[in-house]
Motif scaffolding. Structure first.
Motif, short mmCIF file in Angstrom:
data_model
loop_
_atom_site.label_atom_id
_atom_site.label_comp_id
_atom_site.label_asym_id
_atom_site.label_seq_id
_atom_site.Cartn_x
_atom_site.Cartn_y
_atom_site.Cartn_z
N THR A 79 53.72 -24.93 18.41
CA THR A 79 53.83 -25.03 19.86
C THR A 79 55.18 -24.52 20.34
N ARG A 80 56.22 -24.92 19.64
CA ARG A 80 57.56 -24.48 20.04
C ARG A 80 57.68 -22.97 19.97
N VAL A 116 55.37 -22.47 30.60
CA VAL A 116 55.18 -23.48 29.56
C VAL A 116 53.79 -24.11 29.67
N VAL A 139 55.96 -21.51 22.96
CA VAL A 139 56.77 -21.67 24.18
C VAL A 139 57.85 -20.59 24.23
N TYR A 177 58.56 -31.18 27.85
CA TYR A 177 57.11 -31.22 27.75
C TYR A 177 56.67 -32.19 26.67
#
Ligand SMILES: Nc1ncnc2c1ncn2[C@@H]1O[C@H](COP(=O)(O)OP(=O)(O)OP(=O)(O)O)[C@@H](O)[C@H]1O
Ligand SMILES: [Mg+2]
Lengths: 244, 321
Positions: B277-278, B245, B281, B267
């Motif tokens: 971003t998700r 991550v 990840v 986070y």
């Protein structure tokens, strides 16, 4: 003034409420009693109890470092130095109060030895009265001597946070001072200025004068100056935290 | 005139710089939380302000007095509670406070009254005749506080006043500080943001000897508005999952919240790129052999800003709570 008094009072009460100082007092009286009864057992007539005092510079060399070892070192090790020195008191007040407190306790250690005077008076009946002069000057000398030893002990205690280390250090300073006065090579072969200096710096010759019943400004000056000198060093050592 | 004024204050221990050119100013009657992680330089700073240690360079004035050249003036005007709450353990509470009040120059006629009110404030009246060494940590802490207050100083410097206290006592200290607010300037250090939020508005955050934030909690709240906390579970082990991550650029930091055997991570990132971003990840975890489950997104809290500012680049966090 009230601050110095409060500091001194706490110092003295710390001695009164701890066991070690009383154990030391016990040994002190035991030792002086030993010298006193040894003198009493001699064939000649006594009007003072000089042997008790003659052993004093030696006895105190062991006792005073154990008495003073905690004075500053313990404040350091349990961090109370931080509360103490952030209160509005001067470093010299802190050191002086430690000296005054210890000195007062030392006086209470000395007081019971006055019994020897009474015993002497009792045994001598009216014929051999104790000679008050030399006894009093001997006590005066004992006060000067103790005062100096305590100043040295406090100085040693201010250098470390380890109490035993400080006791050892004080003992080392005291035994050094004592030996420079008695070491034979210092007496004969050495140049005279060195001999004089060594004799001046050593405590035993100055102390011996008091036992002879003499109060000489020369000896008083010695004790007062050296005591002040070691207290001054202790104050500096307290201040030195600032430069670390 | 500010109650505390610090300019380029620096403290070195040999080659190590504990406090590095910090400057700040605190107005009369203000309450300020001084925050930072372990070793940040809080204690060192407070010790310089209370005249226990001098600065290597820079200046500080407390209650109008210079800490170096007018240190007695500073010490008369200041009440200081050191970090470890050092006390004479063989003394009784009232005797100790009497001794301290005398040292601090409280006139004899006022002494009893001052001590009584300090004891009442710190709620230690019931232990007044007890030996300090026999008291619990919480009581000893409060005796230390009473000592700091006893001479009614205009400035209070408290180094971690709530360490070692139970939640009720923490609340009492909070109320006490609020009570003396206004009449007294208070600078206190702590590690915990939530506690500061209950006590005061102004916060100074120090990290590695430098001030990284000097502002208000409302300012901090504004700063965290665009941020989000993302919490998720995964079947992977915590350590490799965190490393994965962490490799995602827009993430500020990762924390391990694992309790039991299911890895839970959280986070902090910006809301505006949240979806991207998700997704990232998800991709990095997938390539490491794990999946992202039970995702939960919430607003960031003030503590996140503190963590972001003080964690630097290390991002070493163990399991919490
Ligand atoms: N006497 C000292 N000698 C050498 N280094 C010191 C000394 N006192 C503190 N330090 C160093 O200075 C730095 C700052 O320490 P300080 O105690 O001020 O931190 P702190 O913010 O109070 O931490 P904590 O939250 O753990 O109390 C640390 O890196 C510490 O190791
Ligand atoms: Mg600290």
């Amino acid at each position: 003034m009230s601050r110095l008094f409060a500091l001194t009072k706490r110092e003295l009460s710390a001695y009164f409420f701890a066991p070690v100082p009383w154990v030391l007092t016990f040994f002190f009286l035991l030792l002086t009693w030993y010298f006193f009864q040894w003198e009493m057992s001699q064939a000649y007539v006594q009007v003072t109890y000089a042997p008790v005092f003659m052993a004093l510079d030696f006895i105190l060399m062991f006792l005073v470092p154990l008495l003073t070892m905690n004075s500053v070192a313990e404040e350091r090790s349990r961090n109370t130095l931080e509360t103490l020195l952030t209160a509005p008191v001067h470093d010299w007040q802190v050191i002086l109060s430690k000296w005054l407190g210890t000195f007062s306790f030392y006086v209470t250690m000395l007081v019971p030895t006055l019994v020897y005077w009474a015993i002497l008076a009792y045994l001598g009946y009216d014929i051999h009265k104790p000679d008050a002069g030399p006894i009093l000057t001997a006590y005066l000398g004992a006060l000067f001597l103790g005062g100096l030893y305590i100043a040295i002990g406090i100085f040693a205690s201010s250098l470390t946070e380890n109490a035993l280390m400080s006791a050892f250090l004080a003992f080392f300073i005291l035994i050094t001072m004592l030996s420079i006065g008695v070491l034979p090579f210092m007496r004969e072969s050495a140049p005279s200025w060195m001999r004089d200096t060594a004799e001046y710096l050593s405590q035993n010759l100055h102390f011996a004068e008091f036992l002879k019943g003499r109060i000489d400004a020369y000896d008083v000056t010695y004790f007062v100056t050296l005591t002040a000198f070691f207290l001054f060093l202790a104050v500096r050592s307290l201040e030195s935290r600032k430069w670390r | 005139m500010p109650a505390i004024e610090v300019e380029n204050l620096t403290k070195r221990y040999g080659a190590r710089i504990a406090v590095d050119q910090i400057s700040f100013s605190i107005e009369d009657g203000e309450i300020v939380g001084f925050l930072g992680p372990n070793g940040a330089g809080k204690t060192t700073t407070l010790r310089m302000l209370s005249c226990f240690q001098p600065a290597t360079s820079g200046t500080a004035r407390v209650a109008g007095y210079d800490v170096f050249s007018q240190s007695i003036g500073v010490r008369e005007a200041t009440g200081y509670l050191p970090e470890s709450t050092p006390l004479y353990s063989e003394m009784r509470v009232f005797k100790y406070l009497w001794y301290r009040a005398t040292l601090k120059g409280v006139p004899r006629r006022n002494r009893r009254g001052y001590i009584e009110s300090a004891m009442a404030r710190c709620d230690i009246g019931d232990v007044r005749e007890r030996i300090i060494g026999h008291l619990s940590k919480g009581y000893r802490q409060r005796v230390g506080l009473a000592d700091a207050l006893v001479h009614r100083p205009s400035v209070l410097i408290l180094d971690e006043p709530t360490s070692g206290l139970d939640p009720n006592q923490v609340r009492d200290v909070r109320d006490l500080i609020k009570e003396i607010a206004g009449e007294t300037t208070v600078l206190f250090s702590t590690h915990t943001i939530p506690w500061v939020e209950q006590v005061c508005e102004r916060v100074i955050i120090i990290n590695q000897g430098r001030i990284v934030l000097d502002g208000t909690l409302s300012g901090m709240r504004k700063q965290i508005e665009p941020w989000a906390r993302v919490e998720f579970r995964t079947s992977m082990d915590a350590r490799p999952a965190m490393d994965a991550v962490r490799s995602v650029a827009p993430i500020f930091f990762v924390e391990n919240l694992t309790v039991g055997d299911r890895t839970t991570l959280r986070y902090l990132t910006e809301k505006r790129n949240l979806e991207a971003t998700r997704a990232q990840v998800q991709t990095v975890l997938a390539s490491a052999g794990g999946a992202v489950e039970n995702v939960n997104v919430v607003d960031a809290v003030v503590e996140d800003l503190f963590t972001k500012l003080t964690r630097g680049s290390e991002q070493i966090v163990g399991a919490r709570r």
